[in-house]
Enzyme design. Structure first.
Site, PDB file in Angstrom:
ATOM      1  N   HIS A 138      -8.835   1.338  -2.991  1.00  0.00           N
ATOM      2  CA  HIS A 138      -9.418   1.853  -1.750  1.00  0.00           C
ATOM      3  C   HIS A 138     -10.400   2.994  -2.007  1.00  0.00           C
ATOM      4  CE1 HIS A 138      -6.119   0.023   1.066  1.00  0.00           C
ATOM      5  NE2 HIS A 138      -6.747  -0.862   0.304  1.00  0.00           N
ATOM      6  N   TYR A 179     -13.674   1.570   2.654  1.00  0.00           N
ATOM      7  CA  TYR A 179     -12.819   2.763   2.699  1.00  0.00           C
ATOM      8  C   TYR A 179     -13.602   4.037   2.386  1.00  0.00           C
ATOM      9  CZ  TYR A 179      -8.611  -0.016   3.204  1.00  0.00           C
ATOM     10  OH  TYR A 179      -7.646  -0.862   3.692  1.00  0.00           O
ATOM     11  N   ASN A 186       0.811  -1.212   0.000  1.00  0.00           N
ATOM     12  CA  ASN A 186       0.000   0.000   0.000  1.00  0.00           C
ATOM     13  C   ASN A 186       0.848   1.266   0.000  1.00  0.00           C
ATOM     14  OD1 ASN A 186      -2.723  -0.878   0.006  1.00  0.00           O
ATOM     15  ND2 ASN A 186      -2.499  -1.593   2.110  1.00  0.00           N
TER      16      ASN A 186
END
Length: 421
Positions: A194, A244, A144
């Site tokens: 996300h 998210y 990420n």
């Protein structure tokens, strides 16, 4: 077939190993190499990995080394799952943005930018070393923020595909509620890493019946509870957002919560200590139940599916991945990295056509894509001005006063990782 896991000392790794062991027919590995500078972790996780393989009767060989160049030499694919700065840096990412009333999260907002700045240069260095050792190797990025990191890799000309477990997790949950086989459930999954929405849930493939209206009518309350969003919002949107999106749709509520409870980073750090104690038990030969609480559900199955498709055309013909836009979302640049269903094979990932996106979702996607472009420029070239521009572009920050303060705080907390600071 040889696969290397960079960040093999992660407590996630037994989840990955379990998938390799269970799905050996899909991905017939002969050698798996775990590499990590944290040799103390490798000394626990490599033996456990061998025991998991042995329990499942997998014939592949598992080795471990801190020598990255040796680990990637001859690898057909390299899976990236590293965390620069560890949980200590994550704790900072989740804490200091709250001082400005902005969400503190490791991939979203100012914390996500900090992670990108630390991570992109390290990943690009690893990728260059992989390319020197084996220019035909595929890079599978689970590191990420996946969208920004994957874009950095693709911009540098690497053979890379980004991977996230959000879509496969939702697919499994939807299938359970519908009482159907997950393999027969196709999600119209669209957006950025996300920042995605399920705009249709189809039985049997991309052209199958859309059962999303039925899913929302019969199970909307449960789905909303999982997302921690109001049922009425899902009914009005007519789609299922990823969890998210709560950072956007309920930002101030989330900030208040984060100010009154221990951070996720602190919870994960405690969990990792407990997991490492379990991993040290020589009798343990399967992933422990506690690992399910660590996150990354179904990560191993998604990783196996993707690696199998890239390496020998096996696995699912359509998979949700992070790859170049190439006109799929016409309001974004072709070189933006989007997260959508794609046809995946030995030549890479080609996005499937996407229905025109509602302006409500397209607007936010375009906004965050612009932020990601500025974030990548800051990660590649540095400077406080570039950091400020990225923060100012992010819809969860946007105000100059906040962006100005956050830029200084971000640099102060991450100076040891920023060569230009």
């Amino acid at each position: 077939m040889k696969l290397t896991v960079v960040g093999g000392g992660s407590t996630y790794t037994p989840e990955l190993i379990d998938g390799f062991a269970r799905l050996s027919d899909t991905l017939p590995l002969t050698e798996l190499v775990l590499t990590d500078p944290a040799t103390d972790r490798l000394d626990l996780i490599a033996p456990l990995s061998r025991r998991i393989f042995a329990r499942r009767g997998h014939p592949g060989r598992i080795t471990a080394t801190a020598d990255l160049d040796a680990a990637v030499d001859g690898a057909d694919a390299v899976l990236l799952q590293l965390r620069v700065g560890g949980q200590a840096a994550r704790l900072q990412d989740e804490t200091w943005p709250l001082e400005c009333g902005c969400v503190g999260q490791e991939t979203t907002g100012a914390g996500g930018l900090a992670k990108a700045l630390r991570t992109v240069p390290v990943v690009l260095d690893i990728a260059d070393r992989v390319r020197r050792a084996n220019p035909d190797a595929w890079l599978i990025d689970f590191t990420n923020p996946v969208g920004i990191v994957t874009r950095a890799l693709l911009r540098a000309g690497h053979k890379a595909v980004g991977l996230c477990n959000v879509a496969i997790g939702l697919q499994r949950k939807f299938a359970a509620r519908l009482g159907t086989d997950p393999a027969g459930l196709h999600l119209d999954h669209v957006g950025l890493n996300h920042l995605t929405w399920e705009t249709a849930v189809r039985l049997g493939g991309p052209d199958g019946e859309d059962v999303l209206p039925r899913l929302l009518a019969e199970h909307g309350g449960e789905i909303a509870a999982d997302l921690r969003l109001p049922r009425a919002l899902l009914d009005r949107l007519g789609v299922v957002p990823s969890y998210y999106l709560r950072y956007y749709y309920a930002h101030d509520e989330v900030v208040r919560e984060l100010g009154t409870k221990p951070s996720r980073a602190a919870e994960v750090a405690d969990m990792e200590r407990r997991l490492l104690t379990l991993y040290a038990d020589p009798a343990l030969d399967e992933k422990p139940a506690l690992l399910a609480r660590r996150g990354g559900a179904y990560y191993s199955e998604a990783a196996v599916d993707l690696a199998a498709a890239l390496l020998h055309g096996a696995g699912s013909p359509h998979q949700v991945v992070n790859t170049l836009n190439r006109g799929t979302l016409p309001f974004l640049p072709d070189d933006a990295v989007i997260e959508v269903q794609a046809a995946v094979g030995p030549k890479g990932a080609v996005p499937l056509p996407v229905a025109p996106l509602d302006p409500l979702f397209a607007g936010l996607t375009a906004n965050v894509a612009a932020y990601e472009d500025l974030a990548l420029e800051a990660a590649l070239h540095g400077s406080r001005t570039r950091v400020l521009r990225a923060l100012l572009a992010h819809p969860l920050i946007a105000q100059y006063e906040y962006a100005d303060r956050l830029a200084d705080t971000l640099i102060a907390h991450n100076r040891e990782y920023l060569t230009w600071a």
